[in-house]
Enzyme design. Structure first.
Site, short mmCIF file in Angstrom:
data_model
loop_
_atom_site.label_atom_id
_atom_site.label_comp_id
_atom_site.label_asym_id
_atom_site.label_seq_id
_atom_site.Cartn_x
_atom_site.Cartn_y
_atom_site.Cartn_z
N GLN A 177 12.69 -3.28 -12.99
CA GLN A 177 12.33 -1.88 -12.71
C GLN A 177 12.87 -1.07 -13.88
OE1 GLN A 177 10.56 0.11 -10.67
NE2 GLN A 177 11.36 1.81 -11.87
N PRO A 309 12.98 -1.56 -4.83
CA PRO A 309 13.66 -0.31 -4.46
C PRO A 309 12.75 0.91 -4.31
CG PRO A 309 14.03 -0.81 -6.78
CD PRO A 309 13.31 -1.98 -6.21
N GLY A 312 6.34 2.36 -5.00
CA GLY A 312 5.49 1.75 -6.01
C GLY A 312 5.97 2.14 -7.38
N MET A 313 5.55 1.38 -8.38
CA MET A 313 5.88 1.68 -9.77
C MET A 313 4.64 1.40 -10.60
SD MET A 313 8.03 2.77 -11.97
CE MET A 313 7.47 2.98 -13.65
N GLU A 314 4.27 2.40 -11.40
CA GLU A 314 2.98 2.39 -12.09
C GLU A 314 2.96 1.54 -13.36
OE1 GLU A 314 5.14 4.91 -11.70
OE2 GLU A 314 5.21 6.24 -13.43
N HIS A 338 -1.69 6.83 -5.63
CA HIS A 338 -0.66 7.47 -6.45
C HIS A 338 -0.38 6.66 -7.72
CE1 HIS A 338 3.06 9.88 -7.07
NE2 HIS A 338 3.47 8.74 -7.64
N GLU A 339 -0.08 5.39 -7.55
CA GLU A 339 0.27 4.57 -8.73
C GLU A 339 -0.93 4.45 -9.67
OE1 GLU A 339 3.26 4.46 -8.93
OE2 GLU A 339 3.86 4.60 -6.83
N HIS A 342 -1.30 7.45 -11.90
CA HIS A 342 -0.39 7.42 -13.06
C HIS A 342 -1.04 6.78 -14.29
CE1 HIS A 342 3.46 9.03 -11.84
NE2 HIS A 342 3.58 8.23 -10.81
N GLU A 361 4.93 13.23 -12.23
CA GLU A 361 4.81 13.06 -10.78
C GLU A 361 4.01 14.17 -10.08
OE1 GLU A 361 5.37 10.31 -9.50
OE2 GLU A 361 6.66 9.38 -11.02
N ASP A 416 17.79 10.14 -12.62
CA ASP A 416 17.53 9.93 -11.20
C ASP A 416 17.69 11.21 -10.40
OD1 ASP A 416 16.75 7.36 -10.66
OD2 ASP A 416 18.44 6.98 -9.31
N TYR A 424 7.40 16.18 -7.36
CA TYR A 424 6.18 15.65 -6.75
C TYR A 424 5.38 16.74 -6.05
CZ TYR A 424 8.05 10.88 -7.28
OH TYR A 424 8.52 9.70 -7.78
N ARG A 605 13.93 -0.45 0.32
CA ARG A 605 13.27 0.69 -0.33
C ARG A 605 14.19 1.90 -0.24
NH1 ARG A 605 7.26 2.83 1.47
NH2 ARG A 605 7.12 4.57 0.00
N LYS A 607 13.93 5.04 -0.61
CA LYS A 607 13.46 6.21 0.13
C LYS A 607 13.75 6.11 1.63
CE LYS A 607 9.13 7.67 1.85
NZ LYS A 607 7.68 7.77 1.81
N1 BES Z 1 7.17 6.42 -10.92
C1 BES Z 1 7.53 6.51 -9.57
C2 BES Z 1 8.74 5.72 -9.21
C3 BES Z 1 10.00 6.12 -9.97
C4 BES Z 1 10.31 7.44 -10.22
C5 BES Z 1 10.86 5.15 -10.39
C6 BES Z 1 11.46 7.77 -10.92
C7 BES Z 1 12.02 5.47 -11.08
C8 BES Z 1 12.31 6.79 -11.36
C9 BES Z 1 6.38 6.08 -8.65
O1 BES Z 1 5.13 6.42 -9.13
C10 BES Z 1 6.54 6.82 -7.35
O2 BES Z 1 6.47 8.01 -7.38
N2 BES Z 1 6.75 6.11 -6.25
C11 BES Z 1 6.90 6.69 -4.94
C12 BES Z 1 5.68 6.51 -4.11
C13 BES Z 1 4.69 7.62 -4.19
C14 BES Z 1 3.53 7.34 -3.26
C15 BES Z 1 5.27 8.97 -3.95
C16 BES Z 1 8.00 5.94 -4.23
O3 BES Z 1 8.47 4.93 -4.76
O4 BES Z 1 8.38 6.33 -3.14
ZN ZN Z 2 4.82 8.49 -9.12
#
Ligand code: BES
Ligand code: ZN
Length: 653
Positions: A177, A309, A312-314, A338-339, A342, A361, A416, A424, A605, A607
């Site tokens: 990641q 964690p 998703g990651m793009e 979403h991904e 990106h 974002e 972070d 977002y 995860r 979140k």
């Molecule tokens: N690019 C992000 C994940 C991210 C952000 C990783 C900052 C590390 C630092 C990814 O596109 C993202 O936003 N993922 C969200 C899901 C989305 C549907 C809102 C997530 O992981 O919750």
């Molecule tokens: Zn994103």
């Protein structure tokens, strides 16, 4: 560690007009389709100072990274070499890379001669600068530098899973990641989103595992590479920011969705994942119809083990996704939208520095919703907009005002810290406001042009404002006044021209929420079975006005009624389990502790995990012992990104 010599640079940091055309010509000839790099990519780039990187790209920069690494699952290391194609200002005699927690061996030039290097002091957030010295560069020169190195078992980007931590339980697994500044823990390069690089790789791994990367797979079945090993080769010919370099190694199978989309995951999970992710093909078509051709060739997904964690990651060509979106009814596929989005906002037009994370974002959250509208219709899109608006309101109410600006000040902070609903959801609300003022047709024309003009280029808040004024506002004073552009970007809170989205589908939900939560009616009156997932999320997100964290607003009998009537202890949708547990734990509802324990040890995860541990922690005498006990059990499952956050709440067990 050797300290870097305290001496001035041999060369003033004058603006260096390095172009991506130069970056591309530095690459070896490729197999596969040539990337469509628009002329805009060849315009000079003015580097913005990135406080999260030691690199000084205006003096010397990396154009291409070629990796040759062996994955050792016993030692939990990637080791081998990174060969960097480098360009520099005439007269420059050093390049600064970012490294963190890497063991650096020798550094040599193209002829194999040792180059002097210095590894500087460790910064807790940034890691160390790796400065490599060489004879002065001539104009337009390009050189190769090879760094021999190995990662450490606790590299923050990497998670080495034991067989028991995978779905299949038989074979080990590795995934990376990179975002925001973790690539430097497995690749020694200039780890700044404004410094785009192409890459290629040869990875050796145990011969019963498959290797995938965010790149074209040149060896779909691997190649023999000595006893018990296979080698896999990759190329990424479109220049990308280093946070998008990614790798996955495991017992992986593949199922196509259509001619350009498909799913990788463990064999036992493949059928369910492929079924769930069918809408991906239509989403790519819809995205292209909105904002122009998809630039990356294939769009595949890697559904990871449960410790991934993020949602998703793009990673380009290969989105990484949590298995917690495999709900069985395609209800959480907006994550794919979403991904995928990106692939334009973020991967083509990239925030130059993490302070402008909203440009990645916020644009993506807006675009995600447009894809959802195109594929599922206006009602579904509106429901998701209303949920997003709610997240934004929660963030506005709970965060320090300074952090509710889109353009952030992250000096001295971990990037972070900028990863919250403001980037977002306030970001998306901003773009929806512009759309409302100028009307969709004009807005879409501008946005398509924005992606075209700025593809493969770093973007800042200031450049965005210039672009929208030059290409959309064009001196229209009434429009300028109506948009409040600067206020949206630079001021805290919500400008007065924001318009809250309204979904008729939520009218009965809000009525049911009032009847149950406020008026203490029976759970049997909630028409749960007739609701979709978004309506159920809305219900579980309901909170009394002005609620303090931890305040009781439900009685134990109501919680028991809710849990049994809606069958929440056996809920299979992770978003809904999360919503329920947030309510239950804030009320010290003991019967839900077993559900929480299962949920927190089954997936990692952040979140979901971080807010639940935070809620438990807020419940002092009752919640803290539970948090400590469950975390001791769950921590070994989690990725360093998740433990890094939860450690700050619960402490290290
Ligand atoms: N690019 C992000 C994940 C991210 C952000 C990783 C900052 C590390 C630092 C990814 O596109 C993202 O936003 N993922 C969200 C899901 C989305 C549907 C809102 C997530 O992981 O919750
Ligand atoms: Zn994103």
């Amino acid at each position: 560690m050797i300290r870097p010599p305290a001496r001035p640079l041999t060369l003033a940091a004058s603006a260096l007009a390095l172009t991506l055309a130069a970056a591309l010509s530095a690459c070896a000839p490729t197999t596969g389709a040539a990337p469509m790099i628009p002329p805009a990519a060849a315009q000079p780039i003015e580097y913005v100072r990135d406080v999260h990187s030691h690199a000084r790209p205006e003096i010397a920069r990396v154009l291409h990274v070629d990796l040759d690494l062996d994955a050792d699952f016993q030692a939990k290391t990637l080791s081998g070499r990174a060969t960097l194609d480098v360009t520099a200002e005439p007269g420059a005699n050093e390049i600064v890379l970012d490294v963190r927690n890497l063991d650096i061996g020798e550094v040599v030039d193209a002829e194999g001669r040792a180059l002097r290097y210095v590894v500087g002091d460790d910064d807790p957030i940034l890691g160390r600068p790796l400065t490599i010295y060489f004879p002065a560069f001539a104009p337009n020169e390009r050189r190769r530098i090879t760094v021999r190195y190995a990662t450490r078992p606790d590299a923050a980007a990497l998670q080495w899973l034991t067989p028991a931590q995978t779905a299949g339980g038989q074979k080990p697994y590795l995934f990376s990641q990179g975002q925001a500044i973790l690539t430097r823990t497995w690749v020694p390069t200039q780890d700044s989103p404004g410094i785009r690089q192409t890459y290629s790789a040869r990875i050796t791994a145990p011969d019963d595992l498959k290797v995938v990367m965010s790149a074209d797979q040149l060896t779909p079945n691997g190649e023999a590479a000595g006893p018990g090993k296979r080698a896999w080769r990759f190329r990424m010919d479109n220049p990308i920011p280093p946070y998008l370099m990614a790798i996955g190694i495991g017992d992986l199978a593949f199922a196509p969705i259509d001619h350009r989309t498909g799913v990788f995951t463990e064999p036992g999970e493949l059928a369910a994942s492929a079924r769930e992710l069918q809408p991906t093909a239509r989403m790519v078509d819809a995205a292209e119809a909105l904002y122009g051709p998809y630039q990356w060739g294939r769009y595949d997904l890697l559904v990871l083990p449960p410790s991934f964690p993020f949602g998703g990651m793009e990673n380009p060509k290969l989105t990484f996704a949590t298995p917690t979106i495999i709900a069985g009814d395609q209800s959480l596929v907006s994550l794919v939208a979403h991904e995928l989005a990106h692939s334009w906002s973020g991967n083509l037009v990239t925030n130059a520095v993490w302070a402008d994370f909203w440009l990645n974002e916020g644009f993506t959250t807006y675009f995600e919703n447009r894809i959802m509208e195109a594929v599922y219709g206006r009602d579904r899109a509106l429901q998701e907009q209303v949920l997003s608006w709610g997240e934004m309101q929660d963030a506005l109410a709970s965060m320090p005002a300074a952090d509710t600006r889109l353009h952030l000040n992250l000096d001295g902070r971990d990037p972070d810290d900028g990863m919250n609903a403001i980037a977002y959801d306030k970001g998306a609300a901003f773009l929806r406001t512009i759309e409302g003022v100028v009307r969709r047709e004009r807005f879409d024309a501008w946005l398509r042009g924005y992606f075209e003009r700025n593809a493969y280029r770093p973007m800042t808040s200031a450049l965005f404002l210039t672009d929208i004024r030059d290409h959309l506002v064009r001196g229209d004073q009434a429009m300028e006044t109506a948009l409040k552009l600067d206020e949206w970007v630079y001021q805290p809170g919500l400008p007065s021209n924001a318009v809250a989205p309204v979904s008729d589908a939520f009218t009965p939900v809000d009525a049911a929420a009032l009847a149950f939560f406020r008026d203490r009616g029976p759970a049997s009156a909630i028409p749960w079975a007739s609701w979709n997932t978004q309506q159920r999320q809305r219900f579980l997100n309901w909170r009394p006005e002005g609620l303090r964290a931890g305040a009781d607003w439900l009685r134990p009998a109501q919680l028991a009624d809710l849990e049994s009537t809606l069958n929440l202890a056996d809920e299979g949708n992770t978003e809904l389990t999360f919503g329920w547990l947030q309510i239950a734990l804030a009320h010290r509802y003991q019967p839900a502790v077993a559900t929480a324990e299962r949920f927190l040890t089954e997936q990692g995860r952040r979140k979901f995990v971080l807010p639940l541990f935070t809620t438990l922690w807020a419940e002092g005498d009752w919640g803290r012992p539970i948090a400590r006990r469950v975390y001791a059990q769950a921590r070994p499952l989690y990725h360093p990104v998740t433990t890094g956050s939860v450690d700050q709440v619960v402490g290290r067990p």
